[in-house]
Design an enzyme around this catalytic site. Sequence first.
Site, PDB file in Angstrom:
ATOM      1  CB  SER A   1      -3.389  -4.632  -4.217  1.00 47.88           C
ATOM      2  OG  SER A   1      -3.689  -3.530  -3.430  1.00 47.88           O
TER       3      SER A   1
ATOM      4  CE  LYS B   1      -5.758  -1.580  -4.933  1.00 50.30           C
ATOM      5  NZ  LYS B   1      -4.523  -1.096  -4.279  1.00 50.30           N
TER       6      LYS B   1
ATOM      7  CE1 TYR C   1      -9.438  -1.802  -3.534  1.00 51.85           C
ATOM      8  CE2 TYR C   1      -9.752  -1.477  -1.174  1.00 51.85           C
ATOM      9  CZ  TYR C   1      -8.915  -1.628  -2.262  1.00 51.85           C
ATOM     10  OH  TYR C   1      -7.564  -1.612  -2.078  1.00 51.85           O
TER      11      TYR C   1
ATOM     12  CE1 TYR D   1      -0.128  -0.997  -4.793  1.00 51.00           C
ATOM     13  CE2 TYR D   1       1.508  -2.408  -3.770  1.00 51.00           C
ATOM     14  CZ  TYR D   1       0.201  -2.156  -4.137  1.00 51.00           C
ATOM     15  OH  TYR D   1      -0.761  -3.062  -3.829  1.00 51.00           O
TER      16      TYR D   1
ATOM     17  CB  VAL E   1      -0.905  -5.961   1.706  1.00 53.91           C
ATOM     18  CG1 VAL E   1      -0.375  -4.618   1.300  1.00 53.91           C
ATOM     19  CG2 VAL E   1      -2.386  -5.996   1.842  1.00 53.91           C
TER      20      VAL E   1
HETATM   21  N1  GLN Z   1      -7.283  -4.269   0.786  1.00 58.06           N
HETATM   22  C1  GLN Z   1      -6.012  -3.623   0.877  1.00 58.06           C
HETATM   23  C2  GLN Z   1      -6.188  -2.134   1.163  1.00 58.06           C
HETATM   24  O1  GLN Z   1      -7.080  -1.559   0.633  1.00 58.06           O
HETATM   25  C3  GLN Z   1      -5.250  -3.848  -0.387  1.00 58.06           C
HETATM   26  C4  GLN Z   1      -3.918  -3.159  -0.418  1.00 58.06           C
HETATM   27  C5  GLN Z   1      -2.835  -3.931  -1.099  1.00 58.06           C
HETATM   28  O2  GLN Z   1      -2.906  -5.139  -1.325  1.00 58.06           O
HETATM   29  N2  GLN Z   1      -1.761  -3.242  -1.348  1.00 58.06           N
HETATM   30  O3  GLN Z   1      -5.475  -1.526   1.907  1.00 58.06           O
END
Ligand code: GLN
Length: 337
Positions: free
Chosen positions: A82, A85, A208, A260, A278
């Site tokens: 993530s 992003k 993505y 988050y 994650v």
């Molecule tokens: N690639 C992961 C997903 O889309 C990224 C989520 C994350 O790092 N929180 O679920």
Amino acid sequence: MDPYPDAVAQAVSTGSLPGWARVDELVLEAHTRGLADADGTVADYIPALAAADPELFGVCVAEVDGGLHTAGDAEVEFSIQSISKAFVYALVCERLGHVAVRERVGVNNTGLSFNSVIAVELNAGHPMNPMVNAGALATTALVDGGTPAAQWAAVHDGLSRFAGRTLELDDEVYASESRTNGRNRALAQLLESYGRIEVDPLAVVDIYTRQCSLRVTARDLAVMGATLADGGVNPVTGERVVSAQVCRDTLAVLAATGLYERSGEWLFEIGLPGKSGVAGGIVTVAPGKAGIGTYAPRLDRAGNSVRGQRATAHLSRVLGLNVFASAVHPRAGGTPR
Ligand code: GLN
């Protein structure tokens, strides 16, 4: 419509870090403190992530003058997840500008988990912010390029310029997540049904998933963060990646949404914009001063690295980075009021 049309020239974050040797010492100290914490669990909803060694722990501070301080496993590669992003968002803001992106993707916290479907439904199809999966998919859909291949090339090139080296795809993580990302496919198709994605939604999910599978180290994250701290110029390569205004906008979004539904607690404790992933990475940005990169795979319930949060909290305090902390201005001729 821009509700704040009269913005004037911006003030910038000021102050400086302590000397080189002291920062080195404090980075080691932050690492030692983080090591004491063995809470949390390694993510396993993407099968390839479950194999990570839970004991790995790296910390890096990249100063805006290009100097690097590392401790522990700062050169171990892991998937950016993530955290990508934040940087794709910056690239899209660079292309489309401040107002368009705010209207399209939003800047407010959903208060719900990163892969929430109900958040989209509750907001009439608006993804709310680019740091949850729905908003990130809507953002990736806006990347320049007539074809998915050209869009992926732009994402790969842009993230590599933030890092100052060509990042490589982790084929195993990419394949593993591609097999198991039904939820992201559902989100992209839901967004398409609301008119929030105007290209092939499954091609967007593929780009993505690739962007999330790029391999980085804690050191790379620190340099990427330092680029956002340095008005958009990578302090190691000297290359301008995005404008200073885009950095400011991106950091504001990270402050509100980067961790988050725990973003409020993070801001309260650490007082800096940050973004977690994650696989266990966190990037944190002290505007005008430094980027911090951490890697430790054990996560809290919201999906944020436990050791990374501990180490970053320590660094924020001892390096004086919290953007909300002030001291009384010493007035001429005497003591503070
Ligand atoms: N690639 C992961 C997903 O889309 C990224 C989520 C994350 O790092 N929180 O679920």
